[in-house]
Design a protein around this motif. Structure first.
Motif, PDB file in Angstrom:
ATOM      1  N   LEU A 173     -19.513 -56.572  58.666  1.00 21.12           N
ATOM      2  CA  LEU A 173     -20.104 -57.577  59.552  1.00 21.12           C
ATOM      3  C   LEU A 173     -20.389 -57.011  60.938  1.00 21.12           C
ATOM      4  N   VAL A 174     -19.444 -56.261  61.490  1.00 23.22           N
ATOM      5  CA  VAL A 174     -19.648 -55.703  62.832  1.00 23.22           C
ATOM      6  C   VAL A 174     -20.742 -54.641  62.814  1.00 23.22           C
ATOM      7  N   ALA A 175     -20.764 -53.813  61.778  1.00 22.21           N
ATOM      8  CA  ALA A 175     -21.802 -52.785  61.670  1.00 22.21           C
ATOM      9  C   ALA A 175     -23.179 -53.425  61.545  1.00 22.21           C
ATOM     10  N   GLN A 176     -23.298 -54.492  60.761  1.00 21.58           N
ATOM     11  CA  GLN A 176     -24.573 -55.193  60.623  1.00 21.58           C
ATOM     12  C   GLN A 176     -25.023 -55.781  61.960  1.00 21.58           C
ATOM     13  N   HIS A 177     -24.088 -56.304  62.708  1.00 24.22           N
ATOM     14  CA  HIS A 177     -24.398 -56.899  64.002  1.00 24.22           C
ATOM     15  C   HIS A 177     -24.943 -55.842  64.967  1.00 24.22           C
ATOM     16  N   GLY A 180     -31.768 -52.189  66.139  1.00 24.69           N
ATOM     17  CA  GLY A 180     -32.981 -52.071  65.349  1.00 24.69           C
ATOM     18  C   GLY A 180     -33.942 -53.222  65.443  1.00 24.69           C
ATOM     19  N   GLY A 181     -33.444 -54.427  65.721  1.00 23.69           N
ATOM     20  CA  GLY A 181     -34.280 -55.600  65.576  1.00 23.69           C
ATOM     21  C   GLY A 181     -34.608 -56.371  66.829  1.00 23.69           C
ATOM     22  N   MET A 182     -34.055 -55.979  67.976  1.00 21.01           N
ATOM     23  CA  MET A 182     -34.259 -56.749  69.201  1.00 21.01           C
ATOM     24  C   MET A 182     -35.055 -55.957  70.231  1.00 21.01           C
ATOM     25  N   HIS A 216     -32.678 -43.813  67.606  1.00 18.99           N
ATOM     26  CA  HIS A 216     -34.027 -43.915  67.070  1.00 18.99           C
ATOM     27  C   HIS A 216     -34.018 -44.027  65.545  1.00 18.99           C
ATOM     28  N   GLU A 217     -33.080 -43.344  64.895  1.00 14.48           N
ATOM     29  CA  GLU A 217     -33.026 -43.438  63.439  1.00 14.48           C
ATOM     30  C   GLU A 217     -32.605 -44.829  62.992  1.00 14.48           C
ATOM     31  N   ILE A 218     -31.624 -45.416  63.684  1.00 12.63           N
ATOM     32  CA  ILE A 218     -31.211 -46.785  63.350  1.00 12.63           C
ATOM     33  C   ILE A 218     -32.377 -47.746  63.576  1.00 12.63           C
ATOM     34  N   HIS A 219     -33.031 -47.623  64.719  1.00 15.91           N
ATOM     35  CA  HIS A 219     -34.154 -48.508  65.044  1.00 15.91           C
ATOM     36  C   HIS A 219     -35.284 -48.375  64.028  1.00 15.91           C
ATOM     37  N   ASP A 220     -35.651 -47.145  63.730  1.00 13.69           N
ATOM     38  CA  ASP A 220     -36.768 -46.928  62.813  1.00 13.69           C
ATOM     39  C   ASP A 220     -36.438 -47.406  61.401  1.00 13.69           C
ATOM     40  N   SER A 221     -35.202 -47.172  60.981  1.00 11.94           N
ATOM     41  CA  SER A 221     -34.801 -47.626  59.648  1.00 11.94           C
ATOM     42  C   SER A 221     -34.861 -49.145  59.546  1.00 11.94           C
ATOM     43  N   TRP A 222     -34.397 -49.810  60.593  1.00 12.61           N
ATOM     44  CA  TRP A 222     -34.424 -51.273  60.575  1.00 12.61           C
ATOM     45  C   TRP A 222     -35.861 -51.779  60.535  1.00 12.61           C
ATOM     46  N   GLN A 223     -36.721 -51.185  61.348  1.00 10.53           N
ATOM     47  CA  GLN A 223     -38.107 -51.623  61.408  1.00 10.53           C
ATOM     48  C   GLN A 223     -38.846 -51.358  60.091  1.00 10.53           C
ATOM     49  N   ASP A 283     -37.584 -51.717  57.176  1.00 11.81           N
ATOM     50  CA  ASP A 283     -36.881 -52.495  56.152  1.00 11.81           C
ATOM     51  C   ASP A 283     -35.894 -51.668  55.343  1.00 11.81           C
ATOM     52  N   GLU A 284     -35.429 -50.560  55.926  1.00 12.14           N
ATOM     53  CA  GLU A 284     -34.349 -49.786  55.319  1.00 12.14           C
ATOM     54  C   GLU A 284     -33.043 -50.155  56.030  1.00 12.14           C
ATOM     55  N   ARG A 285     -32.718 -51.439  55.964  1.00  8.61           N
ATOM     56  CA  ARG A 285     -31.640 -51.961  56.797  1.00  8.61           C
ATOM     57  C   ARG A 285     -30.264 -51.551  56.302  1.00  8.61           C
ATOM     58  N   ASP A 286     -30.109 -51.368  55.022  1.00  4.69           N
ATOM     59  CA  ASP A 286     -28.824 -50.883  54.518  1.00  4.69           C
ATOM     60  C   ASP A 286     -28.532 -49.495  55.081  1.00  4.69           C
ATOM     61  N   HIS A 287     -29.565 -48.660  55.192  1.00  9.44           N
ATOM     62  CA  HIS A 287     -29.383 -47.329  55.759  1.00  9.44           C
ATOM     63  C   HIS A 287     -28.999 -47.422  57.237  1.00  9.44           C
ATOM     64  N   ALA A 288     -29.644 -48.332  57.970  1.00  9.15           N
ATOM     65  CA  ALA A 288     -29.298 -48.513  59.385  1.00  9.15           C
ATOM     66  C   ALA A 288     -27.835 -48.916  59.538  1.00  9.15           C
ATOM     67  N   VAL A 289     -27.378 -49.817  58.693  1.00  9.97           N
ATOM     68  CA  VAL A 289     -25.987 -50.274  58.761  1.00  9.97           C
ATOM     69  C   VAL A 289     -25.034 -49.126  58.412  1.00  9.97           C
ATOM     70  N   GLU A 290     -25.376 -48.324  57.413  1.00 18.42           N
ATOM     71  CA  GLU A 290     -24.523 -47.191  57.048  1.00 18.42           C
ATOM     72  C   GLU A 290     -24.434 -46.177  58.176  1.00 18.42           C
ATOM     73  N   LEU A 291     -25.525 -45.974  58.895  1.00 21.44           N
ATOM     74  CA  LEU A 291     -25.500 -45.064  60.052  1.00 21.44           C
ATOM     75  C   LEU A 291     -24.531 -45.584  61.114  1.00 21.44           C
ATOM     76  N   VAL A 292     -24.581 -46.880  61.361  1.00 21.37           N
ATOM     77  CA  VAL A 292     -23.660 -47.464  62.340  1.00 21.37           C
ATOM     78  C   VAL A 292     -22.222 -47.297  61.884  1.00 21.37           C
ATOM     79  N   LYS A 293     -21.950 -47.588  60.621  1.00 26.07           N
ATOM     80  CA  LYS A 293     -20.581 -47.486  60.108  1.00 26.07           C
ATOM     81  C   LYS A 293     -20.050 -46.063  60.205  1.00 26.07           C
ATOM     82  N   ALA A 294     -20.908 -45.077  59.946  1.00 24.08           N
ATOM     83  CA  ALA A 294     -20.459 -43.697  59.912  1.00 24.08           C
ATOM     84  C   ALA A 294     -20.264 -43.103  61.293  1.00 24.08           C
TER      85      ALA A 294
END
Length: 332
Positions: A229-233, A239-241, A259-266, A268-279
């Motif tokens: 939940l925190v990683a998704q937030h 990525g989205g704001m 930039h990788e998190i932002h680009d992944s979110w934009q 629609d590779e949002r699971d990858h963005a969340v995994e980057l945050v978690k790692a």
């Protein structure tokens, strides 16, 4: 000793009464202050008024109301009225928000946010003084009026949210406190230098300014769920704001990751963005896991020099029950 505040998700609650119940719970649990955000859900002013009627001691404040959708004079009137409604427990938190909200929701041009924030703070301070407001600015030219109801006593402090170096410097010069959002434990240090420089430029003592740091938190027996939940937030904001949160993270030494998190979110590779945050980022920007783990992580943020308060902020995807569980687990 660092204060422990709570950031209540105004728009996400099923009813206004549920939100007020969270403010009551925060008071019973010993939190120092409850902050009410305002985005595109419930307005913060009505929510604080309702909470003021049903609480007695907990501080209440806006974090934040934007400086575009209300005039500075109206913000001053509102702050004076809320100080009366809360029996002196109110702090006004303002900020520019961002172009996505200001232009797409309020239909206003997001122009020169630094200047607009400065002029708003200066006008609100004049309004709250109870004296005739005389102001000649780039955006606002005011003359001849003063509060008809008299000045609040005490005058509520004015905090401002800021991300970039110049914005934080402006807070140091003109506001009474800084709301630091979207910062890592290490990344806030440079901005504290900007705050001090601003205080010097304004001939003020930086120790008189309240530094409030936002920390995304989730404390559950299901540690994996809490971390997710925190990683998704975090990923959503980067990525989205828009680009402001992305760029703020980049300034803290995470340029490629931001930039990788932002680009992944934009893309629609949002699971990858969340995994980057978690790692690579979650433990630097949030406190999550079991109640014991989350408490230990939150205390690391409270140990940062010059931080006067942290506020427990809840992830967007958390249920009402998970918010209450976290609030209880992380109570002072």
């Amino acid at each position: 000793m660092t204060d422990r505040d709570v950031f209540l998700p105004v728009g996400a609650q099923p009813t206004l009464d549920a939100l007020v119940e969270q403010a009551i719970a925060a008071e019973e649990l010993g939190y120092d202050r409850a902050w009410f955000p305002e985005s595109w859900g419930r307005d913060a002013v009505t929510a604080i008024t309702a909470a003021a009627e049903r609480t007695d001691e907990i501080g209440l404040g806006t974090s934040i109301v934007n400086v575009y959708s209300r005039s500075p004079a109206l913000l001053g009137q509102t702050a004076a009225t809320l100080q009366e409604a809360t029996d002196g427990r109110f702090r006004l938190g303002v900020g520019p928000s961002g172009p996505i909200v200001i232009e797409n929701w309020h239909g206003m041009e997001f122009g020169n946010p630094l200047r607009r924030t400065r002029e708003t703070i200066e006008v609100v301070k004049q309004v709250l003084s109870g004296e005739i407001v005389e102001y000649d600015g780039e955006y606002f030219d005011l003359d001849g009026f003063k509060l008809r109801c008299g000045a609040p006593d005490p005058i509520p402090p004015i905090d401002a949210a800021a991300l970039g170096p110049k914005a934080v410097e402006l807070v140091g010069r003109f506001a009474d406190g800084w709301h630091a959002v979207n910062y890592t434990r290490g990344g806030i240090e440079d901005r504290l230098e900007d705050l001090e420089r601003g205080a010097d430029l304004g001939d003020r003592d930086v120790d008189d300014l309240r530094v409030t740091l936002s920390v995304g938190c989730c404390a559950l027996e299901d540690a994996e769920r809490a971390n997710d939940l925190v990683a998704q937030h975090i990923a959503f904001y980067i990525g989205g704001m828009g680009t402001f949160y992305r760029d703020n993270l980049a300034r803290q030494g995470y340029e490629d990751l931001a930039h990788e998190i932002h680009d992944s979110w934009q893309e629609d590779e949002r699971d990858h963005a969340v995994e980057l945050v978690k790692a690579e980022l979650r433990d630097q920007m949030g406190a999550a896991g079991t109640p014991a783990d989350a408490r230990a992580q939150l205390e690391q943020f409270e140990e940062i020099d010059a931080v006067d308060a942290v506020y427990v902020s809840f992830p967007r995807g958390a249920t009402t029950e998970e918010i209450h569980e976290t609030m209880e687990a992380l109570a002072p």
